[in-house]
Design a protein around this motif. Structure first.
Motif, PDB file in Angstrom:
ATOM      1  N   GLU A   1      18.264  55.946 -80.575  1.00 38.53           N
ATOM      2  CA  GLU A   1      18.123  56.873 -79.438  1.00 38.53           C
ATOM      3  C   GLU A   1      16.861  56.558 -78.644  1.00 38.53           C
ATOM      4  OE1 GLU A   1      16.936  61.399 -78.824  1.00 38.53           O
ATOM      5  OE2 GLU A   1      18.933  61.198 -79.746  1.00 38.53           O
TER       6      GLU A   1
ATOM      7  N   SER B   1       8.716  65.370 -73.135  1.00 39.65           N
ATOM      8  CA  SER B   1       7.912  66.316 -73.924  1.00 39.65           C
ATOM      9  C   SER B   1       6.603  65.648 -74.348  1.00 39.65           C
ATOM     10  CB  SER B   1       8.689  66.789 -75.151  1.00 39.65           C
ATOM     11  OG  SER B   1       8.771  65.749 -76.105  1.00 39.65           O
TER      12      SER B   1
ATOM     13  N   GLU C   1      14.371  66.040 -70.763  1.00 37.91           N
ATOM     14  CA  GLU C   1      13.397  67.000 -71.287  1.00 37.91           C
ATOM     15  C   GLU C   1      12.802  66.526 -72.611  1.00 37.91           C
ATOM     16  OE1 GLU C   1      15.796  70.522 -71.395  1.00 37.91           O
ATOM     17  OE2 GLU C   1      15.329  71.027 -69.299  1.00 37.91           O
ATOM     18  N   ARG C   2      13.645  65.989 -73.483  1.00 37.36           N
ATOM     19  CA  ARG C   2      13.180  65.516 -74.793  1.00 37.36           C
ATOM     20  C   ARG C   2      12.156  64.401 -74.632  1.00 37.36           C
ATOM     21  NH1 ARG C   2      17.899  63.898 -78.472  1.00 37.36           N
ATOM     22  NH2 ARG C   2      18.079  66.149 -78.525  1.00 37.36           N
ATOM     23  N   TYR C   3      12.425  63.439 -73.750  1.00 39.54           N
ATOM     24  CA  TYR C   3      11.546  62.282 -73.638  1.00 39.54           C
ATOM     25  C   TYR C   3      10.375  62.478 -72.684  1.00 39.54           C
ATOM     26  CZ  TYR C   3      14.271  59.999 -77.059  1.00 39.54           C
ATOM     27  OH  TYR C   3      14.854  59.707 -78.259  1.00 39.54           O
TER      28      TYR C   3
ATOM     29  N   ALA D   1       7.043  63.536 -77.592  1.00 37.79           N
ATOM     30  CA  ALA D   1       7.697  62.238 -77.399  1.00 37.79           C
ATOM     31  C   ALA D   1       6.776  61.271 -76.665  1.00 37.79           C
ATOM     32  CB  ALA D   1       9.004  62.408 -76.628  1.00 37.79           C
TER      33      ALA D   1
ATOM     34  N   LEU E   1      18.983  67.332 -71.108  1.00 42.71           N
ATOM     35  CA  LEU E   1      18.406  67.456 -72.450  1.00 42.71           C
ATOM     36  C   LEU E   1      17.616  66.207 -72.849  1.00 42.71           C
ATOM     37  CD1 LEU E   1      18.253  69.029 -75.203  1.00 42.71           C
ATOM     38  CD2 LEU E   1      20.267  67.706 -75.862  1.00 42.71           C
ATOM     39  N   ILE E   2      18.142  65.039 -72.541  1.00 42.83           N
ATOM     40  CA  ILE E   2      17.460  63.785 -72.885  1.00 42.83           C
ATOM     41  C   ILE E   2      16.195  63.633 -72.054  1.00 42.83           C
ATOM     42  CG2 ILE E   2      17.666  61.257 -72.877  1.00 42.83           C
ATOM     43  CD1 ILE E   2      19.242  62.741 -75.146  1.00 42.83           C
TER      44      ILE E   2
END
Length: 189
Positions: A134, A177, A173-175, A180, A170-171
Motif C-alpha cells: 500500500e 496525516s 487523508e491517510r497519506y 504517515a 481516504l487514501i
C-alpha cells in the motif's frame, strides 16, 4: 520499508521515461500494468470478482501460480478505488517473495485486523507486505514530494487533491496525516 520505496521509485522512473509522464495528470493504471508486464517482465492477468461475504474488507487479492500472477479486484468499486487497489496489487507482484504471501484469506484477515489496532503487535510477513504494498502504491500515485508541497499550503482540501490524483479521499487523508508523513520521511534517502 526501504525496499518498497525503492521499488516505487524504480517503477516511477520507468513510468516517466516510457509514458512521458509530467505529473500534470494522474498516473495511468493501464500504462503501469503494461510496464509491469513488459519492462519488468511479469505475466499478470486482472479480473473482477463479486464477493458479498467480505463487504469491502477485501478489495483485491493476487495469486502467484507457477510464475504467473492473477489479480482479482472487487467488482463495483469506484474508479478511484479500482486504480489504487490495482496499483497496490501490482506492487504485491513486484515485491513478491515466497514467504511473504498468505493465500488463506481468512487466516490473513484474522492476523491483519488486530495488527493494525495494536501498536505493539508483531505481525507476520504477509501482513507487513500488505502495508508495504500500500505504501508503494501511494508513493507511485501520490508521491511524498508532492505531499510535502501540498502540506505547505493553507486550507488543504483532500477532496480536491483526491480528484487531482484520481485517488480515494481516504487514501489521500491517510497519506497526508502527520504520522504517515513522519514515517515516510524517516525512510526517504
Amino acid at each position: 520499508m526501504v525496499q518498497c520505496l525503492d521499488k516505487a521509485k524504480e517503477l516511477a522512473e520507468v513510468y516517466r521515461m516510457e509514458a512521458h509522464h509530467d505529473r500534470s495528470h494522474s498516473v495511468s493504471m493501464d500504462e503501469v500494468l503494461r510496464l509491469v508486464c513488459t519492462y519488468l517482465n511479469k505475466d499478470v492477468q486482472v479480473q473482477y470478482f463479486l464477493d458479498s461475504e467480505t463487504g469491502d474488507h477485501i478489495r483485491g487479492v493476487f495469486f502467484e501460480v507457477t510464475g504467473k500472477y492473477e489479480i482479482y479486484l472487487l467488482d463495483g468499486m469506484s474508479l478511484e478505488w479500482i486504480r489504487f487497489v490495482l496499483c497496490k496489487e501490482l506492487f504485491h507482484v513486484l515485491l513478491d517473495e515466497d514467504g511473504c504471501r498468505n493465500c488463506a484469506v481468512d487466516d490473513h484477515l484474522r492476523e491483519m485486523i488486530p495488527s493494525f489496532s495494536d501498536l505493539h503487535s508483531h505481525p507476520g510477513s504477509p501482513v507487513v507486505w500488505e502495508v508495504l504494498a500500500e505504501i508503494a502504491a501511494a508513493e507511485l500515485m501520490f508521491p511524498f514530494a508532492d505531499r510535502v508541497v501540498l502540506m505547505t499550503q493553507e486550507n488543504v482540501d483532500t477532496t480536491v487533491i483526491a480528484q487531482r490524483y484520481s485517488l480515494p479521499v481516504l487514501i489521500v487523508e491517510r497519506y497526508l496525516s502527520d504520522n504517515a508523513m513522519q514515517v515516510i520521511a524517516s525512510h526517504m534517502a
